[in-house]
Design a protein around this motif. Structure first.
Motif, PDB file in Angstrom:
ATOM      1  N   LYS A  22      -0.511   5.334  -0.351  1.00  0.00           N
ATOM      2  CA  LYS A  22      -1.196   4.666   0.833  1.00  0.00           C
ATOM      3  C   LYS A  22      -1.131   4.887   2.150  1.00  0.00           C
ATOM      4  N   PRO A  23      -1.598   5.401   3.006  1.00  0.00           N
ATOM      5  CA  PRO A  23      -0.952   5.049   4.760  1.00  0.00           C
ATOM      6  C   PRO A  23      -1.223   4.098   5.051  1.00  0.00           C
ATOM      7  N   LEU A  24      -0.687   3.885   5.743  1.00  0.00           N
ATOM      8  CA  LEU A  24      -1.276   2.524   6.687  1.00  0.00           C
ATOM      9  C   LEU A  24      -2.925   3.244   7.450  1.00  0.00           C
ATOM     10  N   GLY A  25      -2.548   2.021   7.916  1.00  0.00           N
ATOM     11  CA  GLY A  25      -4.061   2.358   8.796  1.00  0.00           C
ATOM     12  C   GLY A  25      -5.680   2.608   7.765  1.00  0.00           C
ATOM     13  N   LEU A  26      -5.600   3.093   6.496  1.00  0.00           N
ATOM     14  CA  LEU A  26      -6.610   3.215   5.772  1.00  0.00           C
ATOM     15  C   LEU A  26      -6.882   1.860   4.628  1.00  0.00           C
ATOM     16  N   SER A  27      -8.025   2.219   4.428  1.00  0.00           N
ATOM     17  CA  SER A  27      -8.672   0.659   3.428  1.00  0.00           C
ATOM     18  C   SER A  27      -8.159   1.995   1.834  1.00  0.00           C
ATOM     19  N   SER A  28      -8.086   0.806   1.255  1.00  0.00           N
ATOM     20  CA  SER A  28      -8.630   1.377  -0.333  1.00  0.00           C
ATOM     21  C   SER A  28      -9.344   2.741  -0.567  1.00  0.00           C
ATOM     22  N   ASN A  29     -10.483   2.243  -0.037  1.00  0.00           N
ATOM     23  CA  ASN A  29     -11.089   2.764  -0.997  1.00  0.00           C
ATOM     24  C   ASN A  29     -11.510   4.107   0.456  1.00  0.00           C
ATOM     25  N   GLN A  30     -11.255   4.108   1.756  1.00  0.00           N
ATOM     26  CA  GLN A  30     -11.160   5.212   2.388  1.00  0.00           C
ATOM     27  C   GLN A  30     -10.470   6.334   1.891  1.00  0.00           C
ATOM     28  N   ALA A  31      -9.208   6.393   1.115  1.00  0.00           N
ATOM     29  CA  ALA A  31      -7.994   6.596   0.762  1.00  0.00           C
ATOM     30  C   ALA A  31      -8.825   7.613  -0.459  1.00  0.00           C
ATOM     31  N   LEU A  32      -9.719   6.845  -1.179  1.00  0.00           N
ATOM     32  CA  LEU A  32     -10.298   7.277  -2.470  1.00  0.00           C
ATOM     33  C   LEU A  32     -11.090   8.322  -2.242  1.00  0.00           C
ATOM     34  N   GLN A  33     -12.325   8.446  -0.861  1.00  0.00           N
ATOM     35  CA  GLN A  33     -12.762   8.898  -1.148  1.00  0.00           C
ATOM     36  C   GLN A  33     -12.575  10.919  -0.564  1.00  0.00           C
ATOM     37  N   LYS A  34     -11.128  10.462   0.420  1.00  0.00           N
ATOM     38  CA  LYS A  34     -10.500  11.602   1.296  1.00  0.00           C
ATOM     39  C   LYS A  34     -10.016  12.411  -0.413  1.00  0.00           C
ATOM     40  N   ALA A  35      -9.453  11.488  -1.736  1.00  0.00           N
ATOM     41  CA  ALA A  35      -8.456  11.492  -2.263  1.00  0.00           C
ATOM     42  C   ALA A  35      -9.986  12.637  -3.688  1.00  0.00           C
ATOM     43  N   LYS A  36     -10.858  11.903  -3.250  1.00  0.00           N
ATOM     44  CA  LYS A  36     -11.818  12.386  -4.036  1.00  0.00           C
ATOM     45  C   LYS A  36     -12.685  14.093  -3.634  1.00  0.00           C
ATOM     46  N   TRP A  37     -13.244  13.902  -2.498  1.00  0.00           N
ATOM     47  CA  TRP A  37     -12.869  15.257  -1.887  1.00  0.00           C
ATOM     48  C   TRP A  37     -11.827  16.298  -1.713  1.00  0.00           C
ATOM     49  N   GLY A  48      -8.133  -1.473  -7.502  1.00  0.00           N
ATOM     50  CA  GLY A  48      -7.324  -2.935  -6.814  1.00  0.00           C
ATOM     51  C   GLY A  48      -7.118  -2.583  -5.041  1.00  0.00           C
ATOM     52  N   THR A  49      -7.801  -3.448  -4.128  1.00  0.00           N
ATOM     53  CA  THR A  49      -7.593  -2.764  -2.999  1.00  0.00           C
ATOM     54  C   THR A  49      -6.333  -3.603  -2.472  1.00  0.00           C
ATOM     55  N   LEU A  50      -5.499  -2.402  -1.513  1.00  0.00           N
ATOM     56  CA  LEU A  50      -4.713  -2.613  -0.773  1.00  0.00           C
ATOM     57  C   LEU A  50      -4.895  -2.386   1.249  1.00  0.00           C
ATOM     58  N   ASP A  51      -4.817  -3.562   1.004  1.00  0.00           N
ATOM     59  CA  ASP A  51      -4.943  -3.623   2.429  1.00  0.00           C
ATOM     60  C   ASP A  51      -4.573  -2.563   3.447  1.00  0.00           C
ATOM     61  N   PRO A  52      -5.698  -2.480   4.911  1.00  0.00           N
ATOM     62  CA  PRO A  52      -5.225  -1.028   5.509  1.00  0.00           C
ATOM     63  C   PRO A  52      -3.718  -1.608   6.204  1.00  0.00           C
ATOM     64  N   LEU A  53      -3.783  -2.623   6.003  1.00  0.00           N
ATOM     65  CA  LEU A  53      -2.323  -2.759   6.819  1.00  0.00           C
ATOM     66  C   LEU A  53      -0.976  -2.796   5.946  1.00  0.00           C
ATOM     67  N   ALA A  54      -0.851  -2.322   4.588  1.00  0.00           N
ATOM     68  CA  ALA A  54      -0.453  -2.657   3.898  1.00  0.00           C
ATOM     69  C   ALA A  54      -0.296   0.111   3.470  1.00  0.00           C
ATOM     70  N   SER A  55       0.957  -0.482   2.957  1.00  0.00           N
ATOM     71  CA  SER A  55       0.920   0.784   2.813  1.00  0.00           C
ATOM     72  C   SER A  55       1.504   1.058   1.035  1.00  0.00           C
ATOM     73  N   GLY A  56       1.592   2.416   0.413  1.00  0.00           N
ATOM     74  CA  GLY A  56       1.914   2.255  -0.722  1.00  0.00           C
ATOM     75  C   GLY A  56       1.156   2.562  -2.022  1.00  0.00           C
ATOM     76  N   ILE A  57       1.850   2.675  -3.141  1.00  0.00           N
ATOM     77  CA  ILE A  57       0.808   2.871  -4.494  1.00  0.00           C
ATOM     78  C   ILE A  57      -0.529   2.291  -4.715  1.00  0.00           C
ATOM     79  N   LEU A  58      -1.148   3.390  -5.085  1.00  0.00           N
ATOM     80  CA  LEU A  58      -1.892   2.698  -4.522  1.00  0.00           C
ATOM     81  C   LEU A  58      -3.258   4.083  -6.550  1.00  0.00           C
ATOM     82  N   PRO A  59      -2.901   3.432  -7.698  1.00  0.00           N
ATOM     83  CA  PRO A  59      -3.290   4.164  -8.834  1.00  0.00           C
ATOM     84  C   PRO A  59      -5.467   4.585  -8.427  1.00  0.00           C
ATOM     85  N   LEU A  60      -5.288   5.824  -8.647  1.00  0.00           N
ATOM     86  CA  LEU A  60      -6.726   6.319  -8.603  1.00  0.00           C
ATOM     87  C   LEU A  60      -7.108   6.466  -9.993  1.00  0.00           C
TER      88      LEU A  60
END
Length: 324
Positions: A22-37, A48-60
């Motif tokens: 996950k990049p900086l600046g996106l919420s976990s849900n925003q990242a999920l919706q982009k990948a889902k699309w 589980g959420t990863l803050d917009p100000l945090a990057s790193g691994i987010l299993p979807l």
């Protein structure tokens, strides 16, 4: 002027786990919706959420994998972070308002001792800028309204606190840490508390999650990388659902027994008692669900449906065939 025609995305059943960086600046849900699309998936959820100000691994999780997403919520996590010493902010990170500045006068020996003190079971007061709810309202909503509410301390476990680097002098003193911790640990609070224990305060200027359970960010793909692939290659980025079940002992059932198990019937065998096992069909080899074993009985807890099993088998068969 005629409005541009909106292209409707044709959704489809997609099953598996995407390890996203996950990049900086996106919420976990925003990242999920982009990948889902991008995957044109019908059903998706994150672990589980990863803050917009945090990057790193987010299993979807997609399709059948959403049934097991809770397992990653419970998993231990590993983060790498930088704590800027000497400055305390309203949010315990670089986005907040500066509340206080103090000189940094600690020694390396004191730093090592403080890190040792914060290793093991510790109590944390959840930060106001968090999604934790009180009286049905997220704490960050209270904070946004300028309110501070009472929060009870919570017990968390810091398995390991590794010092990666530091600068105790200069214009911007800092400490770089790798933290391996239990679920529910607030790294911003940990950084702030370490700063207070050093007598100078501190806040996070960088936070990156590098591991969740047995999954590492080195296995992950970015949204930009995913978007650059064609449709078939995007599907090949998905890991099988069982990647979420790595700690579950494996039981394989022959076809007749697999069918009965999928119908919810208990099966008997010489299996040892176990709180959680992953159950597979033998021919073709496919995940059927999770269960527990009690006194030789295999008792289903969460099952995949026959359509989910068939769709997942077809999806991964086609992905392998495209590579061959």
């Amino acid at each position: 002027m005629t409005a541009p025609t909106r292209v409707r995305v044709q959704r489809r059943p997609v099953h598996g786990v995407l390890l996203l960086d996950k990049p900086l600046g996106l919420s976990s849900n925003q990242a999920l919706q982009k990948a889902k699309w991008l995957l044109r998936a019908e059903k998706a959820g994150h672990t589980g959420t990863l803050d917009p100000l945090a990057s790193g691994i987010l299993p979807l999780c997609f399709g059948a994998a959403t049934k097991f997403s809770q397992l990653q919520l419970e998993a231990d996590k590993t983060y790498e972070t930088r704590v800027r010493l000497g400055v305390t902010t309203s949010t315990a990170d670089a986005e907040g308002e500066v509340l206080r500045e103090r000189p940094v006068a600690c020694t390396v020996g004191q730093l090592v001792q403080v890190l040792d003190d914060f290793t093991g079971p510790i109590a944390q007061v959840p930060p106001m800028h968090s999604a934790l709810k009180k009286d049905g309202k997220a704490l960050y909503e209270y904070a946004r309204d300028g309110e501070t509410v009472e929060r009870a301390a919570r017990q968390v476990l810091i398995h390991d606190l590794e010092l990666l680097g530091f600068e105790l002098g200069g214009a911007e003193p800092f400490v770089d840490l790798r933290v391996r911790c239990s679920k529910g640990t607030y790294i911003r609070t940990l950084g702030e508390d370490i700063g207070e224990a050093l007598g100078c305060g501190g806040h996070l200027t960088m936070l990156r999650r590098v591991e969740t359970g047995n999954l590492h960010v080195a296995q992950a793909i970015t949204l930009d990388q995913l978007e650059a692939l064609d449709d078939a290659a995007r599907l090949r980025m998905l890991h099988p659902v069982e990647i979420l079940l790595h700690e579950h002992p494996r039981i394989v059932l022959p076809p007749d027994e697999a069918g009965r198990f999928l119908s919810g019937m208990r099966r008997r065998g010489d299996w040892p008692d176990a709180a959680a096992v992953a159950v597979f069909g033998e021919q073709p080899e496919a995940l059927l669900g999770v269960a527990h074993v009690q006194q030789g009985e295999l008792i289903a807890d969460r099952l995949l449906s026959p359509p989910e099993i068939q769709q997942a088998l077809l999806q991964f068969h086609e992905a392998r065939a495209a590579v061959a």
